[in-house]
Design a protein around this motif. Structure first.
Motif, PDB file in Angstrom:
ATOM      1  N   PHE A 143       0.959  -1.212   0.072  1.00 23.82           N
ATOM      2  CA  PHE A 143       0.013  -0.101  -0.144  1.00 23.82           C
ATOM      3  C   PHE A 143       0.836   1.167   0.068  1.00 23.82           C
ATOM      4  CE2 PHE A 143      -3.286  -2.672   2.340  1.00 23.82           C
ATOM      5  CZ  PHE A 143      -3.689  -3.278   1.153  1.00 23.82           C
ATOM      6  N   ASP A 144       2.100   1.064   0.516  1.00 21.56           N
ATOM      7  CA  ASP A 144       3.141   2.257   0.439  1.00 21.56           C
ATOM      8  C   ASP A 144       3.523   2.589  -0.906  1.00 21.56           C
ATOM      9  OD1 ASP A 144       2.175   2.877   3.024  1.00 21.56           O
ATOM     10  OD2 ASP A 144       4.099   2.118   4.028  1.00 21.56           O
ATOM     11  N   MET A 145       3.681   1.644  -1.756  1.00 26.05           N
ATOM     12  CA  MET A 145       4.536   1.691  -2.937  1.00 26.05           C
ATOM     13  C   MET A 145       3.165   2.210  -3.805  1.00 26.05           C
ATOM     14  SD  MET A 145       6.793  -1.629  -3.534  1.00 26.05           S
ATOM     15  CE  MET A 145       5.299  -2.439  -4.221  1.00 26.05           C
ATOM     16  N   THR A 146       3.403   3.366  -4.255  1.00 26.54           N
ATOM     17  CA  THR A 146       2.395   3.778  -5.092  1.00 26.54           C
ATOM     18  C   THR A 146       2.708   4.584  -6.249  1.00 26.54           C
ATOM     19  OG1 THR A 146       0.351   5.074  -4.702  1.00 26.54           O
ATOM     20  CG2 THR A 146       2.318   6.005  -3.760  1.00 26.54           C
ATOM     21  N   GLY A 147       2.194   4.591  -7.629  1.00 28.78           N
ATOM     22  CA  GLY A 147       2.767   4.999  -8.744  1.00 28.78           C
ATOM     23  C   GLY A 147       1.831   6.429  -9.042  1.00 28.78           C
ATOM     24  N   PRO A 148       2.670   7.199  -9.570  1.00 24.27           N
ATOM     25  CA  PRO A 148       2.060   8.323  -9.978  1.00 24.27           C
ATOM     26  C   PRO A 148       0.768   8.680 -11.029  1.00 24.27           C
ATOM     27  CG  PRO A 148       4.106   8.568 -10.854  1.00 24.27           C
ATOM     28  CD  PRO A 148       3.761   7.239 -10.289  1.00 24.27           C
ATOM     29  N   GLU A 149       0.733   7.451 -11.733  1.00 18.38           N
ATOM     30  CA  GLU A 149      -0.058   7.283 -12.783  1.00 18.38           C
ATOM     31  C   GLU A 149      -1.439   6.813 -12.332  1.00 18.38           C
ATOM     32  OE1 GLU A 149      -0.460   4.984 -16.952  1.00 18.38           O
ATOM     33  OE2 GLU A 149       0.887   4.416 -15.476  1.00 18.38           O
ATOM     34  N   ARG A 150      -2.381   7.523 -12.839  1.00 12.63           N
ATOM     35  CA  ARG A 150      -3.773   7.016 -12.431  1.00 12.63           C
ATOM     36  C   ARG A 150      -4.382   5.965 -13.524  1.00 12.63           C
ATOM     37  NH1 ARG A 150      -9.500   9.562 -13.447  1.00 12.63           N
ATOM     38  NH2 ARG A 150      -8.208  10.884 -15.128  1.00 12.63           N
ATOM     39  N   LEU A 151      -4.692   4.997 -13.053  1.00 16.43           N
ATOM     40  CA  LEU A 151      -5.046   3.884 -13.964  1.00 16.43           C
ATOM     41  C   LEU A 151      -6.505   3.749 -14.020  1.00 16.43           C
ATOM     42  CD1 LEU A 151      -2.329   1.017 -12.946  1.00 16.43           C
ATOM     43  CD2 LEU A 151      -2.292   2.564 -14.975  1.00 16.43           C
ATOM     44  N   TRP A 152      -7.267   4.234 -12.982  1.00 21.18           N
ATOM     45  CA  TRP A 152      -8.612   3.897 -12.986  1.00 21.18           C
ATOM     46  C   TRP A 152      -9.128   4.990 -13.497  1.00 21.18           C
ATOM     47  CZ3 TRP A 152     -11.618   7.728 -10.691  1.00 21.18           C
ATOM     48  CH2 TRP A 152     -10.903   8.848  -9.997  1.00 21.18           C
ATOM     49  N   ARG A 153     -10.306   4.789 -14.097  1.00 21.56           N
ATOM     50  CA  ARG A 153     -11.303   5.670 -14.992  1.00 21.56           C
ATOM     51  C   ARG A 153     -12.603   5.731 -14.798  1.00 21.56           C
ATOM     52  NH1 ARG A 153      -7.023   7.665 -15.871  1.00 21.56           N
ATOM     53  NH2 ARG A 153      -5.843   8.095 -17.836  1.00 21.56           N
ATOM     54  N   GLY A 154     -13.288   6.873 -14.515  1.00 17.55           N
ATOM     55  CA  GLY A 154     -14.606   6.708 -13.935  1.00 17.55           C
ATOM     56  C   GLY A 154     -15.192   6.211 -12.898  1.00 17.55           C
ATOM     57  N   ARG A 155     -16.337   5.814 -12.972  1.00 23.29           N
ATOM     58  CA  ARG A 155     -17.061   5.210 -11.868  1.00 23.29           C
ATOM     59  C   ARG A 155     -16.538   3.636 -11.640  1.00 23.29           C
ATOM     60  NH1 ARG A 155     -21.734   6.384  -9.162  1.00 23.29           N
ATOM     61  NH2 ARG A 155     -22.375   8.762  -9.751  1.00 23.29           N
ATOM     62  N   PHE A 156     -16.724   3.158 -10.360  1.00 20.84           N
ATOM     63  CA  PHE A 156     -16.222   1.786 -10.100  1.00 20.84           C
ATOM     64  C   PHE A 156     -17.479   0.905  -9.936  1.00 20.84           C
ATOM     65  CE2 PHE A 156     -12.991   4.379  -8.536  1.00 20.84           C
ATOM     66  CZ  PHE A 156     -11.849   3.595  -8.585  1.00 20.84           C
ATOM     67  N   THR A 157     -17.501  -0.310 -10.124  1.00 17.59           N
ATOM     68  CA  THR A 157     -18.376  -1.196 -10.375  1.00 17.59           C
ATOM     69  C   THR A 157     -18.497  -2.465  -9.348  1.00 17.59           C
ATOM     70  OG1 THR A 157     -19.646  -2.481 -11.966  1.00 17.59           O
ATOM     71  CG2 THR A 157     -17.041  -2.749 -12.096  1.00 17.59           C
ATOM     72  N   ARG A 158     -19.334  -2.829  -9.085  1.00 21.07           N
ATOM     73  CA  ARG A 158     -19.561  -4.020  -8.246  1.00 21.07           C
ATOM     74  C   ARG A 158     -18.592  -5.304  -8.360  1.00 21.07           C
ATOM     75  NH1 ARG A 158     -24.244  -4.712  -4.944  1.00 21.07           N
ATOM     76  NH2 ARG A 158     -24.120  -6.773  -5.168  1.00 21.07           N
ATOM     77  N   PRO A 159     -17.855  -5.862  -7.617  1.00 19.42           N
ATOM     78  CA  PRO A 159     -17.258  -6.807  -7.995  1.00 19.42           C
ATOM     79  C   PRO A 159     -17.807  -8.353  -8.388  1.00 19.42           C
ATOM     80  CG  PRO A 159     -17.086  -6.736  -5.598  1.00 19.42           C
ATOM     81  CD  PRO A 159     -17.909  -5.542  -6.202  1.00 19.42           C
ATOM     82  N   VAL A 160     -19.008  -8.484  -7.742  1.00 22.23           N
ATOM     83  CA  VAL A 160     -19.807  -9.635  -8.014  1.00 22.23           C
ATOM     84  C   VAL A 160     -21.157  -9.309  -8.713  1.00 22.23           C
ATOM     85  CG1 VAL A 160     -18.799 -11.464  -6.437  1.00 22.23           C
ATOM     86  CG2 VAL A 160     -20.623  -9.634  -5.623  1.00 22.23           C
ATOM     87  N   ALA A 161     -21.554 -10.047  -9.538  1.00 23.73           N
ATOM     88  CA  ALA A 161     -22.915  -9.903 -10.523  1.00 23.73           C
ATOM     89  C   ALA A 161     -23.763 -10.541  -9.850  1.00 23.73           C
ATOM     90  CB  ALA A 161     -22.446 -10.253 -11.818  1.00 23.73           C
ATOM     91  N   SER A 162     -24.256  -9.915  -8.642  1.00 25.35           N
ATOM     92  CA  SER A 162     -25.571 -10.318  -8.081  1.00 25.35           C
ATOM     93  C   SER A 162     -26.095  -9.313  -7.052  1.00 25.35           C
ATOM     94  CB  SER A 162     -25.029 -11.563  -7.037  1.00 25.35           C
ATOM     95  OG  SER A 162     -24.347 -10.958  -5.796  1.00 25.35           O
ATOM     96  N   ASP A 163     -27.219  -9.626  -6.560  1.00 25.08           N
ATOM     97  CA  ASP A 163     -27.858  -8.089  -6.009  1.00 25.08           C
ATOM     98  C   ASP A 163     -27.450  -8.532  -4.429  1.00 25.08           C
ATOM     99  OD1 ASP A 163     -29.936  -9.138  -8.071  1.00 25.08           O
ATOM    100  OD2 ASP A 163     -30.312  -9.924  -5.863  1.00 25.08           O
TER     101      ASP A 163
END
Ligand SMILES: [Zn+2]
Length: 286
Positions: A143-163
């Protein structure tokens, strides 16, 4: 329960500079323990770069709308009250500018569970304890090793396809009178084999088998944001791979210390343990 957060912004300008229309907004405006929010600076599009900090820790700004934005993470055990932020940038005329303010962190009530269990069920053997401690240290290092580049884009999605609902973030267990560390993720119950997808674009930073977390995948989304997927039955990605939001990384299981098949999903932003459900609600544009 939602309490309105107070955002106090004060622009600090030099004696002969005209206050530019720089506006700082925190979204959502009410910030609680475990929340993740977006700090948006508008009217500063001409600034070549933006530096800032929250409670003395650096913020990573990226171009956003007609200005800049950065994610702010409030650890689930952060002290409630005013937390100071600072900004520094160079305006269109080349003059250095500063802004400072505070956000108010609201306390959040987490469920507490008291259990009495036989000692043999609670205490780890010295070997298991050493292993679990080493694994926790390995995650902290990651967690302390962090890159300056932003890889994520836009909204985040649920990790499992169920309700299935995400449950248990921040809950505390007091076992035989001894408080355990709070549950720093959210659990989705789902049948074994249910596909698990990447909640956002990122790089596979770790694929391991841990004592508590079982088979797990850690995704590095850049700029200090990680998501973790634990107790997996199988993993379908390799370390170093770049994965897109929604792409399959593995399947729900019950490896490690799990009472049944479920996904333990956790998120970490620069050492702050944040509620992954708050990540889903983050009002961010693509
Ligand atoms: Zn869990």
């Amino acid at each position: 329960m939602s309490v309105v957060a107070v955002l106090a912004a004060a622009l600090v300008v030099g004696p002969d500079t005209v206050a530019a229309a720089v506006k700082v907004t925190v979204m959502p405006s009410a910030v609680r323990q475990g929340d993740v929010a977006l700090i948006v600076v508008t009217g500063a599009a001409s600034a070549p770069e933006m530096d800032g900090s929250l409670a003395g820790r650096p913020l990573f700004f990226f171009p956003y709308a007609d200005g800049y934005a950065a994610l702010i993470g409030i650890d689930l055990e952060a002290r409630p009250g005013k937390t100071p932020w600072r900004l520094g940038f160079v305006d269109g005329t080349g003059a250095p500018r500063k802004a400072a303010g505070t956000i108010r962190v609201m306390a959040r009530k987490f469920p507490v569970q008291r259990l009495s269990l036989p000692k043999s069920m609670v205490d780890l053997s010295p070997d298991d304890e050493r292993r679990a401690n080493a694994e926790a240290a390995r995650l902290r290092t990651l967690f302390d090793m962090t890159g300056p580049e932003r890889l994520w884009r836009g909204r985040f999605t649920r990790p499992v396809a169920s309700d299935a609902k995400a449950e248990g973030f921040g809950s505390r267990r007091i076992i035989n009178g001894r408080p355990r560390s709070p549950h720093s993720g959210a659990d989705f119950s789902a049948p074994a084999g249910t596909p698990v997808v990447a909640s956002g674009r990122g790089r596979v930073a770790l694929v391991v088998e841990f004592f508590f977390g079982g088979r797990l995948v850690a995704l590095d989304h850049g700029e200090g944001l990680y998501t973790l997927y634990m107790h997996l039955e199988r993993v379908e990605v390799a370390e170093g791979a770049l994965v897109e939001r929604g792409s399959i990384i593995g399947a729900v299981g019950s490896t490690g210390r799990a009472t049944g098949p479920h996904l333990h999903w956790a998120a970490q932003l620069r050492r702050a343990r944040i509620d992954p459900d708050a990540l889903l609600k983050l009002p961010v544009r693509d």
